[in-house]
Scaffold this active site. Structure first.
Site, short mmCIF file in Angstrom:
data_model
loop_
_atom_site.label_atom_id
_atom_site.label_comp_id
_atom_site.label_asym_id
_atom_site.label_seq_id
_atom_site.Cartn_x
_atom_site.Cartn_y
_atom_site.Cartn_z
N ASP A 90 -12.95 -32.20 -18.44
CA ASP A 90 -11.96 -32.73 -18.57
C ASP A 90 -10.75 -32.38 -17.79
O ASP A 90 -9.63 -32.48 -17.98
CB ASP A 90 -11.54 -32.32 -19.92
CG ASP A 90 -11.56 -30.82 -20.09
OD1 ASP A 90 -11.31 -29.95 -19.18
OD2 ASP A 90 -11.67 -30.16 -21.34
N GLU A 112 -20.61 -33.42 -20.90
CA GLU A 112 -19.64 -33.18 -21.87
C GLU A 112 -18.75 -34.15 -22.35
O GLU A 112 -17.70 -33.81 -22.52
CB GLU A 112 -18.76 -31.72 -21.17
CG GLU A 112 -18.33 -31.02 -22.52
CD GLU A 112 -17.59 -29.70 -22.05
OE1 GLU A 112 -18.16 -28.67 -21.97
OE2 GLU A 112 -16.32 -29.86 -21.69
N GLU A 126 -6.06 -32.45 -20.74
CA GLU A 126 -7.58 -32.64 -20.77
C GLU A 126 -7.83 -33.80 -21.60
O GLU A 126 -8.76 -34.53 -21.51
CB GLU A 126 -8.16 -31.05 -21.57
CG GLU A 126 -7.98 -30.22 -20.45
CD GLU A 126 -6.85 -29.40 -20.27
OE1 GLU A 126 -5.97 -29.60 -20.81
OE2 GLU A 126 -6.68 -28.53 -19.55
N HIS A 194 -4.85 -19.26 -21.07
CA HIS A 194 -4.49 -19.90 -19.98
C HIS A 194 -4.02 -21.30 -20.16
O HIS A 194 -3.61 -21.98 -19.21
CB HIS A 194 -5.57 -19.74 -18.75
CG HIS A 194 -6.61 -20.89 -19.25
ND1 HIS A 194 -7.51 -20.46 -20.29
CD2 HIS A 194 -7.04 -22.05 -18.91
CE1 HIS A 194 -8.49 -21.68 -20.30
NE2 HIS A 194 -8.14 -22.59 -19.36
N ARG A 196 -2.48 -25.08 -20.37
CA ARG A 196 -1.45 -25.58 -19.81
C ARG A 196 -0.47 -25.71 -20.86
O ARG A 196 0.74 -25.44 -20.95
CB ARG A 196 -1.34 -26.69 -19.03
CG ARG A 196 -0.04 -27.31 -18.37
CD ARG A 196 -0.73 -28.45 -17.52
NE ARG A 196 -1.46 -27.97 -16.23
CZ ARG A 196 -0.79 -27.31 -15.07
NH1 ARG A 196 0.45 -27.59 -15.19
NH2 ARG A 196 -1.63 -27.06 -14.20
N HIS A 225 -6.21 -15.05 -15.75
CA HIS A 225 -6.85 -16.22 -15.13
C HIS A 225 -6.62 -16.41 -13.76
O HIS A 225 -5.65 -15.96 -13.06
CB HIS A 225 -6.16 -17.60 -15.90
CG HIS A 225 -6.92 -18.68 -15.93
ND1 HIS A 225 -6.52 -19.81 -14.98
CD2 HIS A 225 -8.00 -19.23 -16.35
CE1 HIS A 225 -7.29 -20.85 -15.08
NE2 HIS A 225 -8.09 -20.40 -15.87
N1 UDP Z 1 -15.12 -16.67 -17.25
C1 UDP Z 1 -15.35 -16.20 -16.23
N2 UDP Z 1 -14.51 -14.89 -15.81
C2 UDP Z 1 -13.36 -14.84 -16.54
C3 UDP Z 1 -13.02 -15.42 -17.67
C4 UDP Z 1 -13.86 -16.51 -17.86
O1 UDP Z 1 -16.28 -16.29 -15.49
O2 UDP Z 1 -12.68 -13.78 -16.04
C5 UDP Z 1 -15.71 -18.03 -17.51
C6 UDP Z 1 -16.03 -17.98 -19.11
O3 UDP Z 1 -17.24 -17.38 -19.39
C7 UDP Z 1 -16.34 -19.74 -19.17
C8 UDP Z 1 -15.45 -20.14 -18.32
O4 UDP Z 1 -15.00 -19.23 -17.18
O5 UDP Z 1 -17.80 -19.83 -19.08
C9 UDP Z 1 -14.08 -20.58 -19.10
O6 UDP Z 1 -13.42 -21.07 -18.07
P1 UDP Z 1 -11.80 -21.27 -18.47
O7 UDP Z 1 -11.43 -20.52 -19.88
O8 UDP Z 1 -10.89 -21.01 -17.34
O9 UDP Z 1 -11.46 -22.80 -18.69
P2 UDP Z 1 -11.98 -23.78 -20.07
O10 UDP Z 1 -13.15 -23.70 -20.35
O11 UDP Z 1 -10.95 -23.48 -21.06
O12 UDP Z 1 -11.93 -25.05 -19.37
#
Ligand code: UDP
Length: 355
Positions: A90, A112, A126, A194, A196, A225
């Site tokens: 997204d 997804e 998103e 994190h 937005r 983040h």
């Molecule tokens: N993640 C990582 N390192 C960190 C924090 C999160 O590798 O320090 C991984 C987490 O396991 C997950 C992904 O990043 O698979 C999630 O990313 P984020 O939360 O940035 O984005 P979202 O999923 O909300 O789009």
């Protein structure tokens, strides 16, 4: 078939990597193109992969980024005859890849697909990006039946396949590496924030949780983040407290998974973390009012708690008061069985063979 896999951010690299490996195993030629929203080099390397093309995008302004990224992908796509262009999730990168595929008249594969809150502002942008991907897609790879039902309501072109989410494939790929890492902070409360639409709340939540940690024996670990603006907001909020409040820089994927696996409670607004908490059967408080992953709530591990700092702290206190829930008897992870990447490859092959 010749496939272009477009990646922008950390979670896209994690979820796309198993698909790239499965495409290669099935003798498809894959070009990995990165737009540089995040540096994903180390994640790709963990899967034995690397970027083949960097779509240089100078614009950090979001509207311009969309246009620039789409333009760069179109420029590249004109000289290569791709059978499909694939993107995940997204982000602005996924939306740009879908628009480029549409203009190039190449079938777009959306991984997804079908996640919806029904609210364009939450999560923003998103929800809009998912809808842009959906109208441009031919091959919609829905992770769950719920996601398929959302797509069916939208009367879209193309074909919807239920494939599972390749996050589960990625977690299984990482399992040995995660087991080999020594446990740090077992039983801790792990926090990430994190999104937005939550930026105006990060400082107050950071302040409230860092203050409340002094009343508890548990260790609280706030993992920052990669986005510097998000980090600044959190750092502005933290108050100096005891040794049991730890601020951690963004972690490598296996290290983060180890912490997720060993912690007592997760407090997060992340999308991917909702899926990972289901896989690890870990209690999660979601700092949002709505989620596009209702499966995590129905599964029984997750609860929506919003982003009001006082309320988040009350929910943490309530979650820490009783003994940690025992989720051993929960059924299989609702996001798939670890074979999503192969199912996505079969979906692409099926669709292209019918064209
Ligand atoms: N993640 C990582 N390192 C960190 C924090 C999160 O590798 O320090 C991984 C987490 O396991 C997950 C992904 O990043 O698979 C999630 O990313 P984020 O939360 O940035 O984005 P979202 O999923 O909300 O789009």
């Amino acid at each position: 078939m010749h496939c272009l896999c477009v990646i922008g951010t950390r979670p896209e690299a994690i979820k796309m990597a198993p698909v790239i490996l499965a495409l290669k195993e099935n003798d498809h030629k894959v070009i990995v193109g990165c737009t540089g929203q995040h540096d994903v080099t180390s994640i790709l390397k963990m899967f034995g992969l690397q970027a083949d093309i960097i779509f240089e995008c100078q614009c950090r302004d979001r509207g311009f980024f969309l246009g620039e990224a789409a333009g760069n992908i179109i420029g590249h796509g004109k000289t290569w005859k791709y059978g499909t262009i694939i993107a995940q999730g997204d982000t602005d990168t996924a939306a740009a890849a879908s628009m480029a595929a549409f203009d190039l008249r190449v079938p777009f594969t959306h991984i997804e697909a079908g996640l919806r809150t029904g609210d364009m502002d939450e999560p923003r942008p998103e929800e809009r990006n998912r809808r842009i991907c959906a109208i441009n897609a031919s091959i919609h790879c829905a992770p769950t039946e719920t996601a398929k039902e959302n797509l069916d309501l939208e009367n879209l072109a193309g074909k919807v396949y239920v494939t599972g989410n390749p996050i589960v494939d990625a977690l299984e790929f990482m399992a040995d590496r995660v087991s080999a890492i020594p446990r740090e902070h077992p039983g801790c409360v792990l926090i990430t924030m994190h999104r937005r639409e939550n930026w105006d709340k990060i400082e107050s939540v950071a302040r409230a949780i860092s203050e409340m940690s002094s009343r508890y024996d548990e260790t609280f670990v706030w993992v920052l983040h990669p986005n510097p603006e998000v980090t600044r907001l959190a750092l502005d909020g933290f108050v100096t407290v005891g040794d049991n409040f730890i601020i951690h820089s963004p972690m490598e994927y296996p290290q983060f998974l180890k912490l997720l696996h060993s912690c007592r409670l997760v407090v997060s607004d992340s999308g991917g973390v909702q899926e990972e908490c289901c896989y690890y059967k870990k209690q999660l408080l979601i700092m949002r009012d709505k989620t596009e992953r209702p499966e995590a709530i129905d599964y029984g591990v997750a609860k929506l708690v919003g982003t009001d700092a006082d309320h988040v702290c009350e929910e943490i206190e309530m979650a820490l008061d009783p003994p940690a829930p025992d989720y051993k008897l929960l059924g299989p992870c609702p996001f798939g069985d670890g074979n999503a990447a192969t199912k996505i490859v079969r979906a692409i092959e099926d669709y292209i063979s019918r064209e």
